[in-house]
Scaffold this motif. Structure first.
Motif, mmCIF file in Angstrom:
data_model
loop_
_atom_site.group_PDB
_atom_site.id
_atom_site.type_symbol
_atom_site.label_atom_id
_atom_site.label_comp_id
_atom_site.label_asym_id
_atom_site.label_seq_id
_atom_site.Cartn_x
_atom_site.Cartn_y
_atom_site.Cartn_z
ATOM 1 N N UNK A 293 -38.339 75.025 5.348
ATOM 2 C CA UNK A 293 -38.403 74.793 3.899
ATOM 3 C C UNK A 293 -37.364 73.751 3.514
ATOM 4 N N UNK A 294 -37.759 72.852 2.619
ATOM 5 C CA UNK A 294 -36.821 71.842 2.122
ATOM 6 C C UNK A 294 -37.007 71.697 0.618
ATOM 7 N N UNK A 295 -35.923 71.806 -0.124
ATOM 8 C CA UNK A 295 -35.986 71.660 -1.575
ATOM 9 C C UNK A 295 -35.595 70.244 -1.966
ATOM 10 N N UNK A 296 -36.215 69.742 -3.026
ATOM 11 C CA UNK A 296 -36.018 68.351 -3.431
ATOM 12 C C UNK A 296 -36.358 68.199 -4.903
ATOM 13 N N UNK A 297 -36.124 66.999 -5.434
ATOM 14 C CA UNK A 297 -36.473 66.735 -6.831
ATOM 15 C C UNK A 297 -37.845 66.077 -6.894
ATOM 16 N N UNK A 298 -38.166 65.487 -8.020
ATOM 17 C CA UNK A 298 -39.507 64.924 -8.230
ATOM 18 C C UNK A 298 -39.672 63.512 -7.676
ATOM 19 N N UNK A 299 -38.626 62.932 -7.121
ATOM 20 C CA UNK A 299 -38.694 61.549 -6.627
ATOM 21 C C UNK A 299 -39.664 61.443 -5.452
ATOM 22 N N UNK A 300 -40.561 60.479 -5.535
ATOM 23 C CA UNK A 300 -41.563 60.297 -4.494
ATOM 24 C C UNK A 300 -40.969 59.931 -3.138
ATOM 25 N N UNK A 301 -39.878 59.161 -3.164
ATOM 26 C CA UNK A 301 -39.267 58.759 -1.889
ATOM 27 C C UNK A 301 -38.699 59.953 -1.136
ATOM 28 N N UNK A 302 -38.144 60.933 -1.867
ATOM 29 C CA UNK A 302 -37.604 62.123 -1.222
ATOM 30 C C UNK A 302 -38.727 62.952 -0.593
ATOM 31 N N UNK A 303 -39.854 63.034 -1.280
ATOM 32 C CA UNK A 303 -41.003 63.745 -0.737
ATOM 33 C C UNK A 303 -41.525 63.098 0.533
ATOM 34 N N UNK A 304 -41.553 61.766 0.560
ATOM 35 C CA UNK A 304 -42.027 61.044 1.747
ATOM 36 C C UNK A 304 -41.069 61.235 2.918
ATOM 37 N N UNK A 305 -39.769 61.183 2.646
ATOM 38 C CA UNK A 305 -38.770 61.405 3.700
ATOM 39 C C UNK A 305 -38.945 62.803 4.293
ATOM 40 N N UNK A 306 -39.095 63.801 3.406
ATOM 41 C CA UNK A 306 -39.264 65.179 3.870
ATOM 42 C C UNK A 306 -40.535 65.332 4.706
ATOM 43 N N UNK A 307 -41.606 64.695 4.277
ATOM 44 C CA UNK A 307 -42.888 64.797 4.981
ATOM 45 C C UNK A 307 -42.827 64.176 6.365
ATOM 46 N N UNK A 308 -42.224 62.994 6.464
ATOM 47 C CA UNK A 308 -42.194 62.264 7.728
ATOM 48 C C UNK A 308 -41.168 62.829 8.713
ATOM 49 N N UNK A 309 -40.051 63.311 8.190
ATOM 50 C CA UNK A 309 -38.955 63.737 9.066
ATOM 51 C C UNK A 309 -38.962 65.232 9.371
ATOM 52 N N UNK A 310 -39.514 66.025 8.453
ATOM 53 C CA UNK A 310 -39.548 67.474 8.652
ATOM 54 C C UNK A 310 -40.967 67.969 8.395
ATOM 55 N N UNK A 311 -41.893 67.616 9.286
ATOM 56 C CA UNK A 311 -43.325 67.855 9.032
ATOM 57 C C UNK A 311 -43.718 69.321 8.932
ATOM 58 N N UNK A 312 -42.933 70.228 9.498
ATOM 59 C CA UNK A 312 -43.279 71.653 9.445
ATOM 60 C C UNK A 312 -42.701 72.360 8.216
ATOM 61 N N UNK A 313 -41.926 71.626 7.429
ATOM 62 C CA UNK A 313 -41.241 72.250 6.287
ATOM 63 C C UNK A 313 -42.125 72.277 5.049
ATOM 64 N N UNK A 314 -42.097 73.399 4.346
ATOM 65 C CA UNK A 314 -42.737 73.505 3.039
ATOM 66 C C UNK A 314 -41.829 72.833 2.027
ATOM 67 N N UNK A 315 -42.384 71.914 1.238
ATOM 68 C CA UNK A 315 -41.588 71.218 0.224
ATOM 69 C C UNK A 315 -41.605 72.010 -1.081
ATOM 70 N N UNK A 316 -40.424 72.213 -1.642
ATOM 71 C CA UNK A 316 -40.286 72.960 -2.893
ATOM 72 C C UNK A 316 -39.595 72.063 -3.914
ATOM 73 N N UNK A 317 -40.323 71.705 -4.964
ATOM 74 C CA UNK A 317 -39.711 70.912 -6.036
ATOM 75 C C UNK A 317 -38.848 71.827 -6.898
ATOM 76 N N UNK A 318 -37.651 71.390 -7.136
ATOM 77 C CA UNK A 318 -36.667 72.182 -7.868
ATOM 78 C C UNK A 318 -37.144 72.477 -9.293
ATOM 79 N N UNK A 319 -37.153 73.746 -9.660
ATOM 80 C CA UNK A 319 -37.620 74.163 -10.995
ATOM 81 C C UNK A 319 -36.770 73.549 -12.095
#
Length: 327
Positions: A113-139
């Motif tokens: 699991x990786x938590x992040x903000x709404x920035x698209x670049x952070x989502x892409x980094x998480x997707x490419x570098x940690x492919x097994x992690x569920x992405x959670x946008x910070x409430x």
């Protein structure tokens, strides 16, 4: 002798030595910085694979002169030793991804699991570098958008009140009469009412002081749109705070989006579209109620550390101190 900046000043005054001289001596002789393998290239990026756990956060922070760095942190370390997984210059995904991908995939794949903000670049980094992690946008980033939309409506009315007051002052001058602004029952003028209502709109009404309750009553009576926007903002917060089931959360967010559409508030429509576009990652919050609070807390530590140094003169040495404490 891992002293803080204000301690350097205390010690230097005690021994009658210039603080700048003592600080240089500490950096060059005592700290171990001269033997650090990253002494000349720390700004290129620092990665600590041994600190990777199943739960990470990714965020951006400013170290000096407005320069942004991408920071990946280990939530399990709770802001102590082992917190920093990576601290990389810039936020551009094309530059960050290759550096993180140098870490063996068997290590990166254990991130669940990786938590992040709404920035698209952070989502892409998480997707490419940690492919097994569920992405959670910070409430809290989602709620912040709603709060900013609410404040935008308040500010719009405040500008109108300022324009109206200026017009009334000009008319009074033409008629050679003194200008007497309208005084509300709590002692505010209309302009002051709108300015002083800023902070109460951030809070739940149960936490208002008596003065804030009176001010809110006057504000909402005069500006129903602000009350409607406040209710929308609070309802979004209520959904995140009280909902425990992902399916119920989906239904409640859908109803909230309908109310936003009916309200006609342009700023809230932007928030609604953001929720719709990112709803899967936002809804992942309701699995474990994970937030990016640990990353925000670590950013606050960096800012506090930076303020102790009265700014960052030597960025490599600053990163050395930072990683000695938190990596």
């Amino acid at each position: 002798m891992d002293t803080q900046a204000h301690s350097i000043h205390t010690i230097s005054s005690f021994y009658g030595v210039k603080a700048s001289r003592l600080r240089r001596y500490y950096r060059d002789k005592l700290s171990g910085f001269q033997h650090w393998k990253h002494r000349n290239d720390a700004t290129a990026g620092l990665v600590f694979p041994e600190n990777i756990s199943g739960h990470l956060s990714i965020d951006e922070t400013c170290l000096s002169h407005g320069e942004l760095y991408t920071v990946v942190t280990n939530k399990c370390a709770r802001g102590k030793k082992g917190t920093i997984v990576a601290i990389l210059n810039g936020t551009k995904s094309d530059n960050i991804i290759p550096v993180l991908q140098k870490v063996p995939s068997r290590i990166r794949n254990k991130v669940r699991e990786i938590t992040l903000d709404l920035a698209g670049n952070m989502g892409l980094i998480a997707k490419k570098c940690f492919p097994n992690a569920v992405q959670v946008i910070d409430r809290f980033h989602v709620q912040q958008l709603a709060t900013e939309a609410l404040q935008e409506i308040r500010i719009k009315y405040r500008w109108l009140a300022i324009d109206d007051e200026n017009l009334q002052i000009e008319l009074a001058k033409k008629d050679k009469k003194p200008y007497n602004p309208e005084i509300l029952e709590n002692g505010d003028t209309v302009k002051q009412l709108l300015a002083r209502s800023r902070y109460l709109l951030y809070k739940n009404e149960n936490r208002w002081s008596n003065d804030q309750q009176q001010r809110a009553k006057l504000l909402f009576e005069r500006y129903p749109d602000i009350e409607k926007a406040y209710r929308l903002s609070q309802e979004l917060s209520w959904i995140f705070s009280t909902t425990t089931d992902k399916i119920y959360a989906f239904a409640r967010l859908a109803k909230w989006n309908e109310k936003v559409e009916q309200s006609g508030f342009k700023a809230f429509n932007t928030v609604s579209r953001t929720v719709i576009l990112h709803h899967k990652k936002i809804l992942n919050y309701f699995d474990n109620r994970s937030t990016n609070a640990s990353a925000e807390s670590f950013n606050a530590k960096i800012k506090g550390f930076r303020s102790q140094f009265r700014g960052v003169g030597d960025i490599n040495f600053f990163l050395f101190r930072l990683t000695k404490l938190f990596a």
